[in-house]
Design a protein around this motif. Structure first.
Motif, PDB file in Angstrom:
ATOM      1  N   UNK A 104       0.940  -1.257  -0.039  1.00 18.92           N
ATOM      2  CA  UNK A 104      -0.127  -0.068   0.048  1.00 18.92           C
ATOM      3  C   UNK A 104       0.898   1.277   0.106  1.00 18.92           C
ATOM      4  N   UNK A 105       0.710   2.105  -1.094  1.00 16.66           N
ATOM      5  CA  UNK A 105       1.683   3.184  -1.234  1.00 16.66           C
ATOM      6  C   UNK A 105       1.712   4.297  -0.037  1.00 16.66           C
ATOM      7  N   UNK A 106       2.484   4.651   0.454  1.00 12.94           N
ATOM      8  CA  UNK A 106       3.068   5.642   1.360  1.00 12.94           C
ATOM      9  C   UNK A 106       1.902   5.740   2.458  1.00 12.94           C
ATOM     10  N   UNK A 107       1.173   6.638   2.570  1.00 10.68           N
ATOM     11  CA  UNK A 107       0.449   6.546   4.001  1.00 10.68           C
ATOM     12  C   UNK A 107      -0.513   5.840   3.756  1.00 10.68           C
ATOM     13  N   UNK A 108      -1.208   5.036   2.977  1.00 11.01           N
ATOM     14  CA  UNK A 108      -1.953   4.222   3.010  1.00 11.01           C
ATOM     15  C   UNK A 108      -1.539   2.905   3.676  1.00 11.01           C
ATOM     16  N   UNK A 109      -0.431   2.672   3.898  1.00  7.13           N
ATOM     17  CA  UNK A 109       0.035   1.606   4.919  1.00  7.13           C
ATOM     18  C   UNK A 109       0.037   2.066   6.170  1.00  7.13           C
ATOM     19  N   UNK A 110       0.058   3.411   6.725  1.00 11.40           N
ATOM     20  CA  UNK A 110      -0.178   3.888   7.989  1.00 11.40           C
ATOM     21  C   UNK A 110      -1.829   3.724   8.299  1.00 11.40           C
ATOM     22  N   UNK A 111      -2.521   4.126   7.295  1.00 14.94           N
ATOM     23  CA  UNK A 111      -3.937   4.013   7.481  1.00 14.94           C
ATOM     24  C   UNK A 111      -4.364   2.551   8.033  1.00 14.94           C
ATOM     25  N   UNK A 112      -3.740   1.651   7.219  1.00 12.87           N
ATOM     26  CA  UNK A 112      -3.856   0.269   7.502  1.00 12.87           C
ATOM     27  C   UNK A 112      -3.653  -0.219   8.935  1.00 12.87           C
ATOM     28  N   UNK A 113      -2.377   0.418   9.319  1.00 11.06           N
ATOM     29  CA  UNK A 113      -1.702  -0.015  10.649  1.00 11.06           C
ATOM     30  C   UNK A 113      -2.748   0.734  11.553  1.00 11.06           C
ATOM     31  N   UNK A 114      -3.198   1.808  11.329  1.00 14.24           N
ATOM     32  CA  UNK A 114      -3.838   2.595  12.332  1.00 14.24           C
ATOM     33  C   UNK A 114      -5.471   1.861  12.392  1.00 14.24           C
ATOM     34  N   UNK A 115      -5.903   1.209  11.552  1.00 18.84           N
ATOM     35  CA  UNK A 115      -7.181   0.593  11.582  1.00 18.84           C
ATOM     36  C   UNK A 115      -6.817  -0.739  12.378  1.00 18.84           C
ATOM     37  N   UNK A 116      -5.703  -1.554  12.079  1.00 14.56           N
ATOM     38  CA  UNK A 116      -5.592  -2.716  12.911  1.00 14.56           C
ATOM     39  C   UNK A 116      -5.307  -2.515  14.358  1.00 14.56           C
ATOM     40  N   UNK A 117      -4.816  -1.379  14.691  1.00 14.68           N
ATOM     41  CA  UNK A 117      -4.526  -0.851  16.041  1.00 14.68           C
ATOM     42  C   UNK A 117      -5.838  -0.806  16.790  1.00 14.68           C
ATOM     43  N   UNK A 118      -6.501   0.124  16.068  1.00 14.52           N
ATOM     44  CA  UNK A 118      -8.088   0.718  16.504  1.00 14.52           C
ATOM     45  C   UNK A 118      -8.938  -0.603  16.899  1.00 14.52           C
ATOM     46  N   UNK A 119      -8.760  -1.581  15.902  1.00 11.12           N
ATOM     47  CA  UNK A 119      -9.733  -2.806  15.968  1.00 11.12           C
ATOM     48  C   UNK A 119      -9.107  -3.840  16.938  1.00 11.12           C
ATOM     49  N   UNK A 120      -7.925  -3.437  17.585  1.00 12.29           N
ATOM     50  CA  UNK A 120      -7.301  -4.533  18.385  1.00 12.29           C
ATOM     51  C   UNK A 120      -7.158  -5.681  17.774  1.00 12.29           C
ATOM     52  N   UNK A 121      -6.541  -5.710  16.699  1.00 13.00           N
ATOM     53  CA  UNK A 121      -6.279  -7.036  15.695  1.00 13.00           C
ATOM     54  C   UNK A 121      -5.385  -7.782  16.321  1.00 13.00           C
ATOM     55  N   UNK A 122      -5.535  -8.892  16.468  1.00 16.01           N
ATOM     56  CA  UNK A 122      -4.426  -9.986  17.221  1.00 16.01           C
ATOM     57  C   UNK A 122      -3.044  -9.951  16.412  1.00 16.01           C
ATOM     58  N   UNK A 123      -3.217  -9.989  14.926  1.00 20.16           N
ATOM     59  CA  UNK A 123      -1.914  -9.771  14.055  1.00 20.16           C
ATOM     60  C   UNK A 123      -2.068  -8.641  13.107  1.00 20.16           C
ATOM     61  N   UNK A 124      -0.822  -7.985  13.066  1.00 16.41           N
ATOM     62  CA  UNK A 124      -0.889  -6.925  11.726  1.00 16.41           C
ATOM     63  C   UNK A 124       0.406  -7.016  11.094  1.00 16.41           C
ATOM     64  N   UNK A 125       0.156  -7.523   9.881  1.00 13.77           N
ATOM     65  CA  UNK A 125       1.249  -7.776   8.858  1.00 13.77           C
ATOM     66  C   UNK A 125       1.315  -6.675   7.887  1.00 13.77           C
ATOM     67  N   UNK A 126       2.671  -6.151   7.608  1.00 14.30           N
ATOM     68  CA  UNK A 126       2.628  -4.978   6.321  1.00 14.30           C
ATOM     69  C   UNK A 126       3.947  -4.911   5.733  1.00 14.30           C
ATOM     70  N   UNK A 127       3.832  -5.084   4.306  1.00 16.45           N
ATOM     71  CA  UNK A 127       4.895  -4.850   3.604  1.00 16.45           C
ATOM     72  C   UNK A 127       4.772  -3.402   2.748  1.00 16.45           C
ATOM     73  N   UNK A 128       5.479  -2.552   3.399  1.00 19.46           N
ATOM     74  CA  UNK A 128       5.532  -0.961   2.834  1.00 19.46           C
ATOM     75  C   UNK A 128       5.903  -1.001   1.573  1.00 19.46           C
ATOM     76  N   UNK A 129       5.437  -0.110   0.770  1.00 21.43           N
ATOM     77  CA  UNK A 129       5.727   0.282  -0.581  1.00 21.43           C
ATOM     78  C   UNK A 129       6.648   1.479  -0.713  1.00 21.43           C
TER      79      UNK A 129
END
Length: 390
Positions: free
Chosen positions: A265-290
């Protein structure tokens, strides 16, 4: 003809009730059933295909529609007329086979291979010398659908590198996903899913190899790629997937999200995904930044001014700072974080994977360190902004 005794009929019925519960818990991977009745030397076959929440069952030249409960009741009633029955409950990757006669009732799980060549070694010398997770033969339908394999079952020469990449992806995720509960459906959210190739691969591996119940949700703002992903899911019969054309920030889940992934996910779209995962208290978050652009125009650090005057160094340092602060934020939010090389840097410098597993409560000391870095580097990260102002 020896009619099956009542004791074994009752045992068969219990097995079928268990399959009915199995269907209720995870009907999205059910494909259909076959039944073979035996009376003396004669055989009578029934075939049921699952379509649009009903089972179309053909027996004795007649096709009728049933719910799973009604069909299993019918099979029990029919069994009373014969001396033996072989019942096969078909799922993605597994067949449950029940055999019953006047002497015994048995049930077994049988792994499904897609063709007879699954155990033959690949002859393409460019493939890595490794025990692949996504195996040719077993995963042919998947590999053909995502364009890695030809129709006659060979890995395309120009797709060998892609095949190695998707297999490496599964390898890196296997260990962390093994830590999730096995007694419930794992909901996996792919943010900025694009054509969803890696999500399809993960779906195949978790469902058909690991036998983990899972459901996938793909989000992307592009109607075109969402339409393509829906078509691929339909072609593969992957009913445990849904796709939505929408922005990540507009998504409101109707179920608990266990895993959030973000791939390129380009640029700050990765941050948006990470923020959503944190807000949802997801058990696992995986990111491959672009690509990384945000910090490049922001950060300033006086002791490094004589180094960062060289553009290439400033750019590379911006990349490291961006992903480093993303990882630090995840740790501050209670995640155990590891950062690994996803693929060789010879293929692309954007080759890092951030893996995060929720293990504890927020860490105030690490959050203070994060805030201090913001001040020292003169940056205001999008991830921090999304978490506080979304």
């Amino acid at each position: 003809m020896i009619i099956m005794n009542k004791q074994n009929l009752s045992k068969l019925k219990l097995f079928l009730v268990g399959l009915q519960n199995r269907f209720t818990e995870n009907s999205s991977i059910f494909n259909g059933i076959t039944v073979k009745y035996t009376a003396g030397l004669k055989e009578f076959n029934g075939i049921g295909l699952y379509e649009n929440d009903i089972i179309k069952y053909n027996f004795n030249g007649k096709t009728e529609c049933y719910s799973i409960e009604d069909l299993l009741d019918k099979i029990i009633c029919e069994t009373e007329k014969y001396d033996a029955v072989e019942f096969t409950y078909k799922e993605r990757g597994t067949n449950v086979v029940i055999t019953a006669d006047n002497k015994n009732v048995r049930m077994s799980n049988v792994s499904v291979k897609e063709d007879n060549d699954a155990d033959k070694p690949l002859k393409t010398s460019s493939l890595l010398n490794r025990n692949y997770y996504i195996k040719v033969g077993m995963a042919d339908a998947l590999l053909k659908e995502i364009g890695i394999m030809t129709k006659d079952g060979k890995i395309k020469n120009d797709k060998i590198r892609k095949y190695n990449q998707i297999d490496r992806y599964v390898e890196l995720l296997e260990g962390i996903l093994d830590k999730l509960p096995r007694n419930k459906i794992i909901n996996i959210l792919d943010c900025g899913c694009g054509k969803s190739y890696l999500t399809f691969v993960l779906n195949y591996y978790l469902t058909e190899v690991k036998k983990i119940k899972c459901h996938f949700i793909g989000l992307d703002h592009s109607e075109t790629v969402i339409s393509a992903s829906k078509n691929m899911a339909n072609n593969l019969g992957y009913r445990n997937m849904e796709f939505h054309a929408m922005d990540i920030k507009d998504y409101c889940p109707n179920k608990n999200i266990n895993v959030v992934i973000s791939l390129h996910a380009c640029d700050t779209a990765t941050d948006m995904a990470l923020a959503l995962g944190i807000r949802l208290e997801s058990d696992v978050i995986i990111a491959v930044p672009c690509c990384h652009k945000e910090f490049l125009s922001q950060y300033k650090y006086e002791p490094f001014k004589d180094i960062t005057k060289y553009g290439v160094f400033k750019t590379r340092l911006a990349d490291v700072l961006t992903d480093g602060m993303r990882s630090l934020m995840l740790e501050a939010k209670g995640y155990d974080v590891s950062v690994v090389e996803y693929i060789s840097p010879l293929e692309t410098p954007k080759n890092l994977m951030i893996r995060a597993l929720k293990v504890k409560e927020d860490n105030d000391a690490l959050m203070d360190s994060y805030i201090n870095l913001m001040s020292t580097l003169n940056v205001y990260p999008a991830l921090y902004d999304f978490l506080n102002n979304w």
